[in-house]
Design a protein around this motif. Structure first.
Motif, PDB file in Angstrom:
ATOM      1  N   ASP A  73       0.652  -1.396  -0.063  1.00  0.00           N
ATOM      2  CA  ASP A  73       0.099  -0.077  -0.023  1.00  0.00           C
ATOM      3  C   ASP A  73       0.851   1.234   0.057  1.00  0.00           C
ATOM      4  O   ASP A  73       0.678   2.453   0.402  1.00  0.00           O
ATOM      5  N   ASP A  74       1.913   0.936  -0.599  1.00  0.00           N
ATOM      6  CA  ASP A  74       2.965   2.230  -0.779  1.00  0.00           C
ATOM      7  C   ASP A  74       3.557   2.838   0.504  1.00  0.00           C
ATOM      8  O   ASP A  74       4.184   3.715   0.857  1.00  0.00           O
ATOM      9  N   SER A  75       3.050   1.968   1.693  1.00  0.00           N
ATOM     10  CA  SER A  75       3.623   2.416   2.996  1.00  0.00           C
ATOM     11  C   SER A  75       4.777   1.481   3.492  1.00  0.00           C
ATOM     12  O   SER A  75       4.871   0.059   3.320  1.00  0.00           O
ATOM     13  N   LEU A  76       5.906   2.046   4.144  1.00  0.00           N
ATOM     14  CA  LEU A  76       6.836   1.295   4.441  1.00  0.00           C
ATOM     15  C   LEU A  76       6.735   0.841   5.927  1.00  0.00           C
ATOM     16  O   LEU A  76       7.698   0.094   6.416  1.00  0.00           O
ATOM     17  N   ALA A  77       5.574   1.253   6.238  1.00  0.00           N
ATOM     18  CA  ALA A  77       5.467   1.053   7.823  1.00  0.00           C
ATOM     19  C   ALA A  77       5.711  -0.578   8.206  1.00  0.00           C
ATOM     20  O   ALA A  77       6.499  -0.800   9.264  1.00  0.00           O
ATOM     21  N   PRO A  78       5.030  -1.438   7.453  1.00  0.00           N
ATOM     22  CA  PRO A  78       5.363  -2.785   7.835  1.00  0.00           C
ATOM     23  C   PRO A  78       6.782  -3.272   7.803  1.00  0.00           C
ATOM     24  O   PRO A  78       7.144  -4.153   8.519  1.00  0.00           O
ATOM     25  N   ILE A  79       7.210  -2.590   6.768  1.00  0.00           N
ATOM     26  CA  ILE A  79       8.748  -3.118   6.521  1.00  0.00           C
ATOM     27  C   ILE A  79       9.510  -2.475   7.984  1.00  0.00           C
ATOM     28  O   ILE A  79      10.369  -3.599   8.501  1.00  0.00           O
ATOM     29  N   PHE A  80       9.329  -1.309   8.320  1.00  0.00           N
ATOM     30  CA  PHE A  80       9.971  -0.751   9.416  1.00  0.00           C
ATOM     31  C   PHE A  80       9.666  -1.441  10.751  1.00  0.00           C
ATOM     32  O   PHE A  80      10.309  -1.563  11.575  1.00  0.00           O
ATOM     33  N   ARG A  81       8.443  -1.886  10.919  1.00  0.00           N
ATOM     34  CA  ARG A  81       7.783  -2.714  11.945  1.00  0.00           C
ATOM     35  C   ARG A  81       8.683  -4.141  12.097  1.00  0.00           C
ATOM     36  O   ARG A  81       8.911  -4.322  13.133  1.00  0.00           O
ATOM     37  N   TYR A  86      15.284  -6.439   5.708  1.00  0.00           N
ATOM     38  CA  TYR A  86      15.294  -4.930   4.993  1.00  0.00           C
ATOM     39  C   TYR A  86      16.154  -3.863   5.914  1.00  0.00           C
ATOM     40  O   TYR A  86      17.035  -3.174   5.318  1.00  0.00           O
ATOM     41  N   THR A  87      15.797  -3.678   6.798  1.00  0.00           N
ATOM     42  CA  THR A  87      16.389  -2.792   7.838  1.00  0.00           C
ATOM     43  C   THR A  87      17.921  -2.983   8.120  1.00  0.00           C
ATOM     44  O   THR A  87      18.631  -1.915   7.946  1.00  0.00           O
ATOM     45  N   GLU A  88      18.348  -4.414   8.071  1.00  0.00           N
ATOM     46  CA  GLU A  88      19.747  -4.423   8.394  1.00  0.00           C
ATOM     47  C   GLU A  88      20.344  -4.057   7.164  1.00  0.00           C
ATOM     48  O   GLU A  88      21.502  -3.489   7.136  1.00  0.00           O
ATOM     49  N   ILE A  89      19.996  -4.450   5.968  1.00  0.00           N
ATOM     50  CA  ILE A  89      20.507  -3.911   4.604  1.00  0.00           C
ATOM     51  C   ILE A  89      20.538  -2.443   4.679  1.00  0.00           C
ATOM     52  O   ILE A  89      21.550  -1.784   4.242  1.00  0.00           O
ATOM     53  N   LEU A  90      19.496  -1.622   4.841  1.00  0.00           N
ATOM     54  CA  LEU A  90      19.519  -0.110   5.005  1.00  0.00           C
ATOM     55  C   LEU A  90      20.601   0.174   5.906  1.00  0.00           C
ATOM     56  O   LEU A  90      21.266   1.283   5.521  1.00  0.00           O
ATOM     57  N   GLY A  91      20.837  -0.405   6.874  1.00  0.00           N
ATOM     58  CA  GLY A  91      21.988  -0.032   8.062  1.00  0.00           C
ATOM     59  C   GLY A  91      23.153  -0.181   7.065  1.00  0.00           C
ATOM     60  O   GLY A  91      24.088   0.951   7.334  1.00  0.00           O
TER      61      GLY A  91
END
Lengths: 342, 342
Positions: A73-81, A86-91
């Motif tokens: 739904d275009d929202s990153l919220a579930p990803i960040f949650r 993914y967040t480790e990759i972002l790190g």
DNA sequence: TCATTTTTGTTGACCGGTTCACTTGATACA
DNA sequence: TGTATCAAGTGAACCGGTCAACAAAAATGA
């Protein structure tokens, strides 16, 4: 409110032209040592900081990289949650970009047109695709010729973009082989978004390959796929497996988070891990060391994946090395406490 | 490579001046309906998208918000890796900003000067402080008069910034009270970075208050503090508590992640939760539902915290409502399986 | 010594918008 | 009829840099 120091201030202060200051700041060697010193001194004294916005406008270079992640739904919220993968990759990316004076925009998917507009409006210097997108997205972007790096991608898009990934099929093979080596014959496969996430498809191939090699038959009933919250999807799959009775003694889950959810379901219904069910996860996220029991998993250096993709795109941007070096990162089986001999 | 459509193209196409196009795009009502229609049609046909960089430069408004998180080595990697509390908040912000056409820069802390330069160089429209920073940072920023919103902050900085938080003391009190109500008398407190993270100090106050109210004595040996990786810090605290023998029967941990680490240590040494140790966590992160056992915790709507801070700063930016509305979000005790009667 | 090259530096247009001061024609007022 | 008011729109400077073309001074060479 302090007034911002511009290049014109520095020029006026030192009695030299803007261009000269600009050249010095950008390391273009067209200035005598004498003037250079004078200007550098003035820059220090006035604390002059070049305005990135102005530079963006004239150079058409923003020092901003866009990272895009497919979302529903275009929202990153579930990803960040809860998508710690993914967040480790972002790190990892953030770590590299910070040291190169780049900033990062992180975005969920939008429709291809919006997407393209975003890149243009923001003058993005590069784009990292973290995951798999609909073909229409790549087609739209292709017309912009902006440096692109893919992560975990298995499609060809007519253009040869660098691709950072692991050998997912091998990962699935090793995980399953480990369970087979432990004496298990009825092994369930639990994945996430199989149709849209190609890595899980590959891992499934590896799973099937391992079964065939061991002359074990493939039982379709033991193949699970789900969509949505990783923890919850894992939990639900665990429940479903329980409904099936004792058809399986082991599980290969394509993600550590999934595995945590699965174990939760099993334990809540009186089963023991690994006594009743052996489980192998994937990714070796931090949680896999602290889960109960700790997870046997396929380690891929997730952080490093972010680092490499960042370095790759910086190389393209700064040195034009667009030879599409696709990298297959090494993986490793980490045996912890969630698997045992049958 | 497609050529970008500029405001000049639209103006030329419709035979009107750039100013007029600009006015129409920005909803400044100085144009006849007739021309307006003609121009809007042209904008659609040409797919004109105003360039944010150019707008930034002339308006001194970037449509970018900076979110800063305190970090030790300027790297966000540890945050992204395991600080799910922060990432959930980020999810909430992203959700709001996306719908208002703002993009987000996320940054670890830098030294105050670099910090200020970053804001100026990037023309940031606002800044959200996610956590507590050294006083020097606020002092440096203060001179810029850029909208600022604080999260989880208890200091006064000479300026009255809006502050989004919960009643952390109450949280600590409720958590501890819950354990006392369950019959526990020897309760350990385990926090993280007590000197620098003020929320944990407040939670400690609440813990002490609850003890006093119940006429329980405060045992300094049972107070723990640590720095670094949350999971690992929790794990180490668990080990230390075990070394103390059976001095405690319950633990209040100021974070769910900490709690997961603690439980891991306890279980690895043959203890049972909640049989031997009851544990209350904090935050109600997703993991608290799937940990084993599931965590009794103080729920604060973390996602909502992000949403509210984003809305607050947008209000300041767009309507200038700078009345510093500090918000105390509600909290709630969620009783799950990690606590029991003594 | 004079022509040529090199070094060092400047000017002004430009990137793509915004904005202030101004013009023009129409309408209102008296 | 003359003047004030207003709606609709324009031109040019500006935001803070970059860059191509050009210029002056210094160094080189023959």
């Amino acid at each position: 409110m302090e007034k911002k120091v511009t290049i014109r201030d520095v020029a006026a202060y030192t009695g030299v032209s803007r261009t000269t200051v600009s050249n010095i700041v950008n390391g273009i060697n067209k200035t005598s040592e004498e003037t250079k010193e004078k200007v550098l001194k003035a820059i220090k004294e006035l604390n002059y900081q070049p305005d990135f916005t102005a530079i963006s406008l004239s150079k058409k270079k923003s020092n901003i990289i866009g990272v895009v992640i497919p979302t529903f739904d275009d929202s990153l919220a579930p990803i960040f949650r809860e998508n710690h993968y993914y967040t480790e990759i972002l790190g990892g990316m953030e770590y590299v970009f910070k040291n190169h004076n780049y900033d990062l925009f992180i975005s969920g998917m939008m429709n291809p047109i919006e997407f393209k507009n975003w890149i243009q409006k923001r003058n993005l210097d590069g784009l990292i695709f973290l995951g798999l997108f609909p073909e229409s997205v790549y087609n739209e972007i292709k017309t912009l010729d902006i440096p692109i790096v893919l992560i975990d991608n298995y499609e060809k898009h007519g253009v040869n973009y660098p691709n950072i990934r692991i050998d997912d099929e091998l990962g699935g093979y090793i995980a399953t082989k480990h369970l087979i080596d432990r004496g298990h014959k009825r092994i369930s496969f639990m994945g996430h978004d199989l149709k849209t996430i190609s890595v899980d498809e590959k891992r499934l191939s590896g799973y099937i390959k391992a079964l065939q090699e061991a002359n074990l038959s493939l039982n379709e009933d033991l193949l699970f796929d789900g969509t949505g919250s990783f923890y919850e999807v894992g939990f639900q799959m665990g429940l479903k497996l329980l409904e099936l009775g004792d058809k399986a003694t082991a599980i290969f889950a394509t993600s550590d988070i999934l595995a945590v959810g699965i174990i939760k379901a099993l334990l809540e219904h009186g089963k023991k891990v690994p006594k009743d069910y052996s489980i192998v996860g994937f990714d070796d996220l931090v949680i896999s060391r602290y889960s109960i029991p700790s997870l046997t998993t396929i380690s891929q250096n997730v952080f490093n994946k972010g680092v490499l993709s960042a370095q790759t795109i910086l190389n393209i941007i700064e040195h034009g090395t667009s030879d599409p070096v696709s990298i297959n990162l090494p993986i490793e089986l980490i045996v912890r406490k969630s698997t045992s001999f049958l």
